[in-house]
Motif scaffolding. Structure first.
Motif, PDB file in Angstrom:
ATOM      1  N   SER A  47       0.180  35.409  39.393  1.00 46.48           N
ATOM      2  CA  SER A  47      -0.364  34.445  38.439  1.00 46.48           C
ATOM      3  C   SER A  47      -1.807  34.808  38.145  1.00 46.48           C
ATOM      4  N   ALA A  48      -2.235  34.587  36.886  1.00 50.21           N
ATOM      5  CA  ALA A  48      -3.591  34.947  36.482  1.00 50.21           C
ATOM      6  C   ALA A  48      -4.007  34.090  35.304  1.00 50.21           C
ATOM      7  N   VAL A  49      -5.317  33.907  35.158  1.00 48.56           N
ATOM      8  CA  VAL A  49      -5.871  33.119  34.057  1.00 48.56           C
ATOM      9  C   VAL A  49      -7.009  33.917  33.433  1.00 48.56           C
ATOM     10  N   TYR A  50      -7.062  33.908  32.086  1.00 43.72           N
ATOM     11  CA  TYR A  50      -8.062  34.674  31.347  1.00 43.72           C
ATOM     12  C   TYR A  50      -8.772  33.776  30.339  1.00 43.72           C
TER      13      TYR A  50
ATOM     14  N   PRO B 254      -7.974  31.047  25.517  1.00 38.15           N
ATOM     15  CA  PRO B 254      -7.679  31.340  26.928  1.00 38.15           C
ATOM     16  C   PRO B 254      -6.183  31.346  27.162  1.00 38.15           C
ATOM     17  N   MET B 255      -5.770  32.085  28.184  1.00 40.29           N
ATOM     18  CA  MET B 255      -4.346  32.149  28.492  1.00 40.29           C
ATOM     19  C   MET B 255      -4.107  32.005  29.981  1.00 40.29           C
ATOM     20  N   VAL B 256      -3.126  31.167  30.306  1.00 46.50           N
ATOM     21  CA  VAL B 256      -2.708  30.934  31.687  1.00 46.50           C
ATOM     22  C   VAL B 256      -1.348  31.604  31.886  1.00 46.50           C
ATOM     23  N   HIS B 257      -1.275  32.499  32.855  1.00 46.77           N
ATOM     24  CA  HIS B 257      -0.018  33.184  33.204  1.00 46.77           C
ATOM     25  C   HIS B 257       0.414  32.638  34.552  1.00 46.77           C
ATOM     26  N   ALA B 258       1.356  31.683  34.540  1.00 43.23           N
ATOM     27  CA  ALA B 258       1.777  30.990  35.752  1.00 43.23           C
ATOM     28  C   ALA B 258       3.158  31.479  36.165  1.00 43.23           C
ATOM     29  N   THR B 259       3.289  31.892  37.411  1.00 39.08           N
ATOM     30  CA  THR B 259       4.561  32.449  37.859  1.00 39.08           C
ATOM     31  C   THR B 259       5.166  31.617  38.986  1.00 39.08           C
ATOM     32  N   LEU B 260       6.475  31.592  38.999  1.00 39.00           N
ATOM     33  CA  LEU B 260       7.213  31.028  40.120  1.00 39.00           C
ATOM     34  C   LEU B 260       7.017  31.934  41.329  1.00 39.00           C
ATOM     35  N   THR B 261       7.235  33.209  41.102  1.00 29.24           N
ATOM     36  CA  THR B 261       6.933  34.272  42.058  1.00 29.24           C
ATOM     37  C   THR B 261       6.343  35.416  41.248  1.00 29.24           C
TER      38      THR B 261
END
Length: 521
Positions: free
Chosen positions: A433-436, A423-430
């Protein structure tokens, strides 16, 4: 058709058509996300290069199409680079010049079935070679690889687990070549149809036979996205407020975005204590990202730092692959003037030296990457090989909020998850953001560019090794082998033609007769 040929007879009109044709694939990427369009988007470009009157003109068609492609997929950089974007696109677009020549070499006129069949291997291989070269970090990295347009297609994600994004790019180009042959070249429609059937069969085989990740656990991960906030202190306050709202959520990890802390924690121990207090209150470690000048060594670093209830745990990852012009200027002594025409880096960031897998607790191991690095398939593959259970990308796209860049960046995490079975977490300041999940499936909502929120995701864990993790970039190696075989074949053919051609006719030398000597009387 004759009308089109007459219109394209003008070099200027033909050049404009090549630029526009090269730009068409951008609509297959987010935000439009017309994934199906990728399978026909190259057809106008292929038809144009095929009809080139000379090999030299086909080279120009390839170059100008590449220029259009690079400008289109990187258009969001225009506010930062201004006119410099067109210079970079012109240089990198030249990588497609040989590809334009190959298109004409294999598809011009009425090719034989053998030549048509070879085109279905050679042209996708040539495209893959271009993607490989331009994926080098110093040339801008693998942003806009054609295969990445298929991030939301489940069968394509299954193929990604076998051969990565490279296999997807190869098959997408092969389908475009087959469609071009069906549309324009009657003599090679049989191999074109056979190619489409073979592609469908390969996809079906991957669907049935490639190993699927088996879910063997779940963790609860929270993403904190503060949104666009000016000032490092104000941003930290908002992140602290959002994180405090996660108390009682039974979390395993909390992730802040890129540049979430704008001060070195060695200089600001008060910030480290505040994050540690949040960790105690929520019962979870917090992965932050520090973008600041280091107190223990010279230079500015972007670093993922893990903070637990007692403060920084000692786990730290320094970003290795920096964004050209955004975080450093290549050959600054020569290209430093870029700072005067755009938002290029005033000072080069420093690079880390190795990837890091961090132990969070509860047996969970995470592999962090920072922003641009999530575009590189090899980085996530190496983290999976090193034992990471969850891949993490920390990002910020505040400069590009109104463009397609945030959606494109978020979509890349789906491919990294599918390639590795993690699994991958794509966390953004701005940004977005998305999680797979471990098969690349989307989990929960995307957090859009206007969101200022803390969101909890239930993330399934999976283990095992995908074929891509085990065998690496084998489609690229196969493509290079095919191009090497083409080079040998063309070389042998040229030698044979030279030997079989009759030698130049030489006129026999004229014999000069001696004139009789006249003797005087």
């Amino acid at each position: 058709m004759k009308t089109i040929d007459r219109w394209l007879a003008s070099p200027w009109r033909r050049s404009a058509a090549a630029v526009l044709a090269g730009a068409l694939p951008v609509f297959a990427f987010p935000a439009p996300a017309l994934w199906w369009f990728a399978y026909v988007a190259l057809v106008p470009w292929l038809l144009l290069a095929r009809s080139a009157p000379t090999g030299k003109r086909a080279v120009y068609d390839g170059w100008l199409g590449g220029f259009g492609f690079m400008v289109a997929v990187h258009h969001w950089l225009l506010p930062s680079l201004n006119v410099f974007l067109f210079l970079i696109a012109g240089l990198l677009g030249a990588l497609w010049a040989p590809w334009g020549w190959l298109v004409r070499r294999f598809l011009a006129g009425v090719p034989s079935p053998g030549r048509g069949t070879a085109a279905l291997v050679v042209l996708p291989s040539g495209w893959l070679a271009v993607e490989l070269v331009r994926s080098w970090q110093g040339l801008g990295g693998p942003w806009g690889l054609l295969g990445s347009s298929q991030w939301q297609v489940e069968p394509a994600l299954r193929l990604a687990s076998v051969g990565g994004v490279w296999l997807l790019s190869f098959l997408v180009v092969a389908v475009n070549v087959a469609v071009t042959m069906l549309v324009a070249i009657r003599a090679v429609r049989v191999p074109a149809l056979a190619s489409l059937v073979a592609t469908a069969a390969a996809t079906s085989a991957a669907w049935v036979w490639s190993p699927r990740p088996d879910v063997d656990g779940r963790v609860r991960i929270a993403v904190v996205q503060p949104g666009v906030i000016k000032g490092a202190d104000q941003r930290f306050d908002r992140e602290e407020q959002l994180t405090r709202g996660l108390v009682g959520q039974r979390l395993d990890l909390i992730v802040w975005g890129e540049s979430s802390i704008g001060f070195d924690l060695g200089d600001r121990p008060d910030l480290a204590r505040r994050v540690a207090a949040l960790s105690r209150q929520t019962g979870a470690d917090i992965l932050v990202n520090v973008d600041a000048r280091r107190s223990d060594r010279p230079g500015i670093y972007k670093s993922s730092v893990l903070i637990g209830p007692d403060g920084p745990t000692g786990a730290r990852y320094d970003k290795m692959r920096l964004v050209p012009f955004g975080e450093y200027i290549p050959a600054r002594s020569v290209l430093g003037w870029a700072t005067s025409v755009g938002k290029a880096a005033g000072e080069d960031r420093r690079r880390g030296t190795e990837q890091v897998v961090m132990d969070v607790g509860h047996g969970l191991r995470i592999g962090p990457m920072v922003c641009f690095e999530t575009a590189f398939p090899d980085m996530s593959r190496h983290l999976a090989q090193d034992g990471a259970d969850v891949l993490l990308g920390q990002s910020a796209t505040s400069t590009f909020q109104q463009s397609w860049a945030p959606e494109q960046h978020a979509s890349l995490a789906a491919l990294r998850a599918a390639e590795t079975g993690r699994p991958m977490v794509h966390a953004t300041l701005t940004g977005v953001s998305a999680v797979y999940g471990p098969s690349g499936e989307r989990l929960g909502p995307w957090l859009g560019t206007g969101a200022s929120i803390a969101q909890v995701y239930e993330v399934p864990l999976a283990h095992g090794i995908t074929p891509y993790v085990r065998y690496g970039d084998w489609p690229v190696k196969g493509a290079l082998l095919a191009l090497a075989a083409l080079g040998v074949t063309e070389g042998v053919r040229a030698v044979r033609l030279r030997r079989s051609s009759p030698g130049p006719r030489v006129r026999p030398a004229r014999t000069v007769r001696e004139s009789p000597v006249r003797h005087g009387h």
